[in-house]
Design a protein around this motif. Structure first.
Motif, PDB file in Angstrom:
ATOM      1  N   ARG A 144       0.823  -1.208   0.000  1.00  0.00           N
ATOM      2  CA  ARG A 144       0.000   0.000   0.000  1.00  0.00           C
ATOM      3  C   ARG A 144       0.858   1.259   0.000  1.00  0.00           C
ATOM      4  O   ARG A 144       0.502   2.270  -0.605  1.00  0.00           O
ATOM      5  CB  ARG A 144      -0.940  -0.011   1.207  1.00  0.00           C
ATOM      6  N   THR A 145       1.990   1.212   0.704  1.00  0.00           N
ATOM      7  CA  THR A 145       2.875   2.378   0.704  1.00  0.00           C
ATOM      8  C   THR A 145       3.403   2.621  -0.698  1.00  0.00           C
ATOM      9  O   THR A 145       3.534   3.767  -1.136  1.00  0.00           O
ATOM     10  CB  THR A 145       4.046   2.161   1.685  1.00  0.00           C
ATOM     11  N   THR A 146       3.688   1.547  -1.431  1.00  0.00           N
ATOM     12  CA  THR A 146       4.143   1.674  -2.807  1.00  0.00           C
ATOM     13  C   THR A 146       3.074   2.339  -3.664  1.00  0.00           C
ATOM     14  O   THR A 146       3.379   3.113  -4.579  1.00  0.00           O
ATOM     15  CB  THR A 146       4.486   0.287  -3.387  1.00  0.00           C
ATOM     16  N   MET A 147       1.805   2.071  -3.339  1.00  0.00           N
ATOM     17  CA  MET A 147       0.703   2.670  -4.093  1.00  0.00           C
ATOM     18  C   MET A 147       0.701   4.192  -3.975  1.00  0.00           C
ATOM     19  O   MET A 147       0.160   4.883  -4.840  1.00  0.00           O
ATOM     20  CB  MET A 147      -0.642   2.123  -3.608  1.00  0.00           C
ATOM     21  N   LEU A 148       1.290   4.716  -2.898  1.00  0.00           N
ATOM     22  CA  LEU A 148       1.296   6.169  -2.714  1.00  0.00           C
ATOM     23  C   LEU A 148       2.023   6.882  -3.839  1.00  0.00           C
ATOM     24  O   LEU A 148       1.751   8.053  -4.110  1.00  0.00           O
ATOM     25  CB  LEU A 148       1.946   6.527  -1.378  1.00  0.00           C
ATOM     26  N   THR A 149       2.940   6.165  -4.488  1.00  0.00           N
ATOM     27  CA  THR A 149       3.679   6.801  -5.590  1.00  0.00           C
ATOM     28  C   THR A 149       2.768   7.083  -6.775  1.00  0.00           C
ATOM     29  O   THR A 149       3.134   7.856  -7.667  1.00  0.00           O
ATOM     30  CB  THR A 149       4.836   5.894  -6.044  1.00  0.00           C
ATOM     31  N   GLN A 150       1.568   6.465  -6.797  1.00  0.00           N
ATOM     32  CA  GLN A 150       0.623   6.716  -7.882  1.00  0.00           C
ATOM     33  C   GLN A 150      -0.133   8.028  -7.696  1.00  0.00           C
ATOM     34  O   GLN A 150      -0.778   8.512  -8.625  1.00  0.00           O
ATOM     35  CB  GLN A 150      -0.404   5.576  -7.965  1.00  0.00           C
ATOM     36  N   GLN A 188     -10.918   9.298  -6.167  1.00  0.00           N
ATOM     37  CA  GLN A 188      -9.755   8.855  -6.935  1.00  0.00           C
ATOM     38  C   GLN A 188      -8.702   8.233  -6.012  1.00  0.00           C
ATOM     39  O   GLN A 188      -8.092   7.208  -6.334  1.00  0.00           O
ATOM     40  CB  GLN A 188      -9.149  10.030  -7.695  1.00  0.00           C
ATOM     41  N   ILE A 189      -8.506   8.844  -4.842  1.00  0.00           N
ATOM     42  CA  ILE A 189      -7.518   8.338  -3.881  1.00  0.00           C
ATOM     43  C   ILE A 189      -7.907   6.948  -3.391  1.00  0.00           C
ATOM     44  O   ILE A 189      -7.069   6.032  -3.339  1.00  0.00           O
ATOM     45  CB  ILE A 189      -7.389   9.313  -2.688  1.00  0.00           C
ATOM     46  N   LEU A 190      -9.168   6.769  -3.032  1.00  0.00           N
ATOM     47  CA  LEU A 190      -9.630   5.473  -2.529  1.00  0.00           C
ATOM     48  C   LEU A 190      -9.444   4.391  -3.592  1.00  0.00           C
ATOM     49  O   LEU A 190      -9.059   3.255  -3.269  1.00  0.00           O
ATOM     50  CB  LEU A 190     -11.101   5.557  -2.109  1.00  0.00           C
ATOM     51  N   ALA A 191      -9.721   4.737  -4.839  1.00  0.00           N
ATOM     52  CA  ALA A 191      -9.574   3.761  -5.928  1.00  0.00           C
ATOM     53  C   ALA A 191      -8.105   3.391  -6.130  1.00  0.00           C
ATOM     54  O   ALA A 191      -7.760   2.213  -6.267  1.00  0.00           O
ATOM     55  CB  ALA A 191     -10.163   4.322  -7.218  1.00  0.00           C
ATOM     56  N   LYS A 192      -7.226   4.391  -6.133  1.00  0.00           N
ATOM     57  CA  LYS A 192      -5.804   4.130  -6.364  1.00  0.00           C
ATOM     58  C   LYS A 192      -5.180   3.320  -5.235  1.00  0.00           C
ATOM     59  O   LYS A 192      -4.332   2.452  -5.471  1.00  0.00           O
ATOM     60  CB  LYS A 192      -5.049   5.457  -6.525  1.00  0.00           C
ATOM     61  N   LEU A 193      -5.608   3.588  -4.003  1.00  0.00           N
ATOM     62  CA  LEU A 193      -5.014   2.914  -2.845  1.00  0.00           C
ATOM     63  C   LEU A 193      -5.764   1.644  -2.459  1.00  0.00           C
ATOM     64  O   LEU A 193      -5.382   0.961  -1.518  1.00  0.00           O
ATOM     65  CB  LEU A 193      -4.981   3.865  -1.641  1.00  0.00           C
ATOM     66  N   GLN A 194      -6.844   1.352  -3.176  1.00  0.00           N
ATOM     67  CA  GLN A 194      -7.663   0.163  -2.904  1.00  0.00           C
ATOM     68  C   GLN A 194      -8.164   0.161  -1.452  1.00  0.00           C
ATOM     69  O   GLN A 194      -8.139  -0.847  -0.761  1.00  0.00           O
ATOM     70  CB  GLN A 194      -6.873  -1.123  -3.191  1.00  0.00           C
ATOM     71  N   ASN A 197     -12.764   2.907   2.408  1.00  0.00           N
ATOM     72  CA  ASN A 197     -13.351   4.147   2.910  1.00  0.00           C
ATOM     73  C   ASN A 197     -12.246   5.123   3.314  1.00  0.00           C
ATOM     74  O   ASN A 197     -11.057   4.791   3.302  1.00  0.00           O
ATOM     75  CB  ASN A 197     -14.285   3.854   4.093  1.00  0.00           C
ATOM     76  N   ARG A 198     -12.648   6.321   3.712  1.00  0.00           N
ATOM     77  CA  ARG A 198     -11.683   7.360   4.047  1.00  0.00           C
ATOM     78  C   ARG A 198     -10.932   7.029   5.334  1.00  0.00           C
ATOM     79  O   ARG A 198      -9.806   7.500   5.531  1.00  0.00           O
ATOM     80  CB  ARG A 198     -12.362   8.719   4.120  1.00  0.00           C
ATOM     81  N   THR A 199     -11.543   6.229   6.203  1.00  0.00           N
ATOM     82  CA  THR A 199     -10.855   5.842   7.440  1.00  0.00           C
ATOM     83  C   THR A 199      -9.625   5.000   7.130  1.00  0.00           C
ATOM     84  O   THR A 199      -8.542   5.214   7.691  1.00  0.00           O
ATOM     85  CB  THR A 199     -11.802   5.053   8.367  1.00  0.00           C
ATOM     86  N   GLN A 200      -9.787   4.032   6.219  1.00  0.00           N
ATOM     87  CA  GLN A 200      -8.649   3.215   5.823  1.00  0.00           C
ATOM     88  C   GLN A 200      -7.568   4.069   5.170  1.00  0.00           C
ATOM     89  O   GLN A 200      -6.371   3.880   5.416  1.00  0.00           O
ATOM     90  CB  GLN A 200      -9.091   2.114   4.861  1.00  0.00           C
ATOM     91  N   ALA A 201      -7.983   5.007   4.351  1.00  0.00           N
ATOM     92  CA  ALA A 201      -7.019   5.892   3.700  1.00  0.00           C
ATOM     93  C   ALA A 201      -6.291   6.745   4.739  1.00  0.00           C
ATOM     94  O   ALA A 201      -5.083   6.956   4.643  1.00  0.00           O
ATOM     95  CB  ALA A 201      -7.736   6.769   2.679  1.00  0.00           C
TER      96      ALA A 201
END
Length: 211
Positions: A144-150, A188-194, A197-201
């Motif tokens: 998931r941290t790697t996903m942040l680069t997206q 868009q953020i929730l979709a990219k980070l899979q 909800n916003r709590t998980q993000a």
């Protein structure tokens, strides 16, 4: 006394565990059950403090029986005691409500001590289960941290705001955006980070050190 029920489809295993706990003057085996359905009935009848539950049994298995037992009024502590320590077995047992995951190869003295710890309300894990859980958690975190680069710079800013617990209106005011735009960014953020909800993000933002 720590009243204990042993659940295993192998009578030899039950007999061995009875012998192990015979050396503990504060643990009493009040019953044996040979499948998950019988385990639920045993719990209702004997009201034990601890249930040692095998996971793979014919009929109703341990993974099905654990949530049934945990849903009872004043349920006992349930500890999975099994031969199999795959990631799937460990995570499914803990998700079902087990307070621990131990292998049948656990030395007798250690097993007695761990039952006492579980009866006191603490989680107990075999060393291999602990290593697997840490490895799985690390893998998920790294992915998931790697996903942040997206994320774009703006999306990263909004993710940090989610981590700080800000509402859409507060984020809009801080970043000089409309609430509608913030809402679109969050989708868009929730979709990219899979994230569901916003709590998980927001939690991911904390894990990534954005907050």
């Amino acid at each position: 006394m720590i009243r204990t029920v042993i659940v295993d489809d192998d009578p030899m295993v039950c007999a061995h565990l009875r012998e192990v706990f015979a050396f503990a003057d504060d643990i009493e085996v009040v019953d044996e059950a040979y499948d998950g359905a019988a385990a639920v009935e045993s719990v209702l009848r004997h009201r034990p403090d601890v249930v040692l539950m095998d996971l793979r049994m014919p009929g109703v298995d341990g993974l099905a029986a654990i949530p049934r037992i945990r849903s009872l009024d004043r349920p006992p502590v349930v500890v999975a005691l099994t031969t199999f320590d795959t990631d799937d077995h460990i995570l499914r047992a803990l998700s079902a409500g087990a307070a621990g995951f131990l292998l049948k190869s656990t030395p007798p003295r250690d097993l007695i001590g761990l039952v006492r710890v579980a009866a006191d309300g603490h989680t107990v894990l075999s060393p291999s289960a602990s290593r697997r859980l840490v490895a799985a958690a690390t893998t998920r975190h790294t992915a998931r941290t790697t996903m942040l680069t997206q994320l774009t710079a703006r999306e990263t800013d909004i993710l940090a705001c989610l981590g700080a617990g800000l509402s859409n209106a507060q984020i809009a005011a801080r970043l000089h955006l409309s609430e509608g735009t913030v809402k679109n960014y969050i989708s868009q953020i929730l979709a990219k980070l899979q994230c569901a909800n916003r709590t998980q993000a927001g939690l991911l933002a904390h894990q990534a050190g954005l907050v």
